[in-house]
Design a protein around this motif. Structure first.
Motif: not given
Length: 477
Positions: A262-269
């Motif tokens: 998992x990775x969080x991009x711009x506050x979205x998982x």
């Protein structure tokens, strides 16, 4: 109503700097006083609410720890009951000794979610707010945190409560008409009632539609990384995560199974799934991996199809690319598809322009129709070039407009189910109005709609429902 005192560790189990032990119930403060000796000789039962007190926990003259005790007097506490919180040193031995002492002095161990259950039963939270507490604890990115916080503050509850109250007012007038059935009078203005039904229907549809966004934000957006073997899928996975998560090798078919992270991009998982390379093979194990690849594509919200950009520029042709992409498009026509050309660092400017034109033709190919859902990017996973552009492209597929505008977003499956049922009943009432059904028949469907609204906020509950909801909470909350 629960009266007995319950106790649980409110902080994560295990050793730490400090631990917090929570006690709630009518006798909570008195029980705390029985094991606490204030350094200033204070009596906890005589102290004001929302105060802190330094002292020691003592068991038959033996000091267990120096602690801070927080006092909260009902109804001005989280549970609405008398509550104390003991902040002790984080040794697991100390934690257990204090909890065992409290159990011997009149407490019992709390069930999962029992503190929040008591808050609900004592009117401190409604049911949807209580469920948001669990979501807030589980939130692991900015977006899911923002949604849970908004719901815990009552944003969703207030919207549902307003609709339910307006519908209830009209339901009362409809019921009143039944008492005067012989006089054939109408107390409920049918024009206003129809307008209300249309407004409720509109709000319900908006909330139901928001679940598609809310569900992926809450659970993470699955992204399948697919393509032929040895085009750099595992390298891309490592570049996205900024760590050596997947095995990288020049040998084709290295990835035999799926790898997820998992990775969080711009506050979205986002949940990335590195899959086995798609190709014709006689290797039984590799074939099983390829079958799993298509299973993961089906589960994914977004598909990234990775190609070897350098090889394409050398060949000067897209070869079997439209066929391969078309196979994915035919099976999954509505999934966003990003065609990613890797190894762009090995391509000169002239070949790069040719490759861009070639891939542009690919997105216009009949096999890859649905152009608005198909795009392409040039990257170098090895050199970390174009990775930020790729992340921004993925983020663009998430409709965060409602999130930015602080609109209500539904993330709870139970709420979603109740909203669907409420909408069905509202549409039945609308049809009944159009068909000039009698008041008694209209009243039946209105009551059903009110029931489903009440199920969301907890105005309608049963022990089984509460048991299912709070069983998913952690002990101590």
């Amino acid at each position: 109503m629960h009266q007995d005192a319950i106790v649980a560790l409110a902080t994560p189990s295990g050793a730490g700097a400090i631990a917090v032990i929570r006690v709630s119930g009518d006798d909570a403060i008195a029980i705390g006083e029985s094991v606490f000796q204030s350094v200033k000789g204070k009596d906890l039962t005589k102290q004001k609410s929302h105060t802190l007190h330094l002292g020691h926990i003592v068991d038959n003259g033996k000091t267990l720890d120096e602690v801070l005790v927080s006092v909260f007097k009902g109804p001005n506490s989280y549970t609405g009951e008398n509550t104390i919180e003991i902040s002790c040193h984080g040794s697991t031995y100390i934690q257990q000794q204090i909890i065992q002492l409290l159990l011997r002095n009149g407490c019992r161990m709390a069930d999962p979610g029992e503190f929040t259950l008591r808050a609900f039963l004592n009117g401190k939270l409604d049911l949807s707010q209580a469920e948001a507490v669990a979501d807030l604890i589980a939130s692991d990115n900015e977006a899911s945190h923002q949604i849970a916080l908004q719901q815990m503050r009552g944003g969703f509850s207030n919207e549902i409560a307003r609709l339910r109250e307006e519908l209830l007012n009209f339901a009362s007038l409809i019921e009143l008409e039944l008492d005067f059935a012989e006089e054939d009078v109408e107390f409920a203005d049918r024009t206003q009632f129809t307008a209300l039904l249309e407004r409720i229907e509109l709000v319900l549809k908006r909330l139901i539609d928001s679940f598609a966004v809310g569900n992926v934000i809450k659970n993470g957006i699955p992204v399948a990384i697919v393509g032929e073997p040895n085009v750099g899928k595992s390298t891309l996975m490592n570049a996205l995560l900024n760590e050596e998560r997947a095995i990288v090798s020049d040998i084709a078919g290295t990835t035999r199974d799926t790898i997820e992270d998992e990775l969080v991009i711009g506050g979205i998982g986002f949940r990335f799934i590195d899959t086995a390379g798609i190709r014709e093979t006689t290797d039984v194990v590799e074939s099983m991996g390829i079958r799993k690849t298509f299973e993961k594509i089906e589960q994914a919200q977004v598909v990234m199809y990775l190609v070897d950009g350098f090889q394409l520029s050398v060949d000067g042709t897209i070869g079997n690319l439209p066929t391969a992409i078309g196979k994915i498009r035919n099976q999954f026509p509505m999934k966003p598809l990003v065609i990613v050309a890797n190894k762009s660092d090995q391509i000169n400017e002239a070949d790069r322009k040719l490759l861009v034109d070639t891939l542009s033709d690919t997105t216009n190919h009949p096999a890859t129709d649905n152009r608005q859902l198909t795009t392409f990017l040039l990257i170098s996973a090895k050199q970390n070039l174009g990775i930020e552009d790729l992340k921004n492209q993925l983020l663009s597929y998430v409709n965060t407009g409602a999130l930015r505008n602080n609109e209500t977003i539904v993330t709870n499956t139970r709420h979603y189910d109740s909203l669907l049922k409420a909408l069905d009943e509202i549409q039945k009432v609308k049809f009944g109005m159009q068909s000039n059904l009698s008041s008694d028949l209209l009243a039946i469907d209105i009551k059903e709609a009110l029931y489903h609204f009440g199920m969301i906020t907890g105005q309608v509950t049963n022990d089984e429902l509460l048991g299912n909801i709070f069983a998913n909470f952690c002990i101590g909350k």
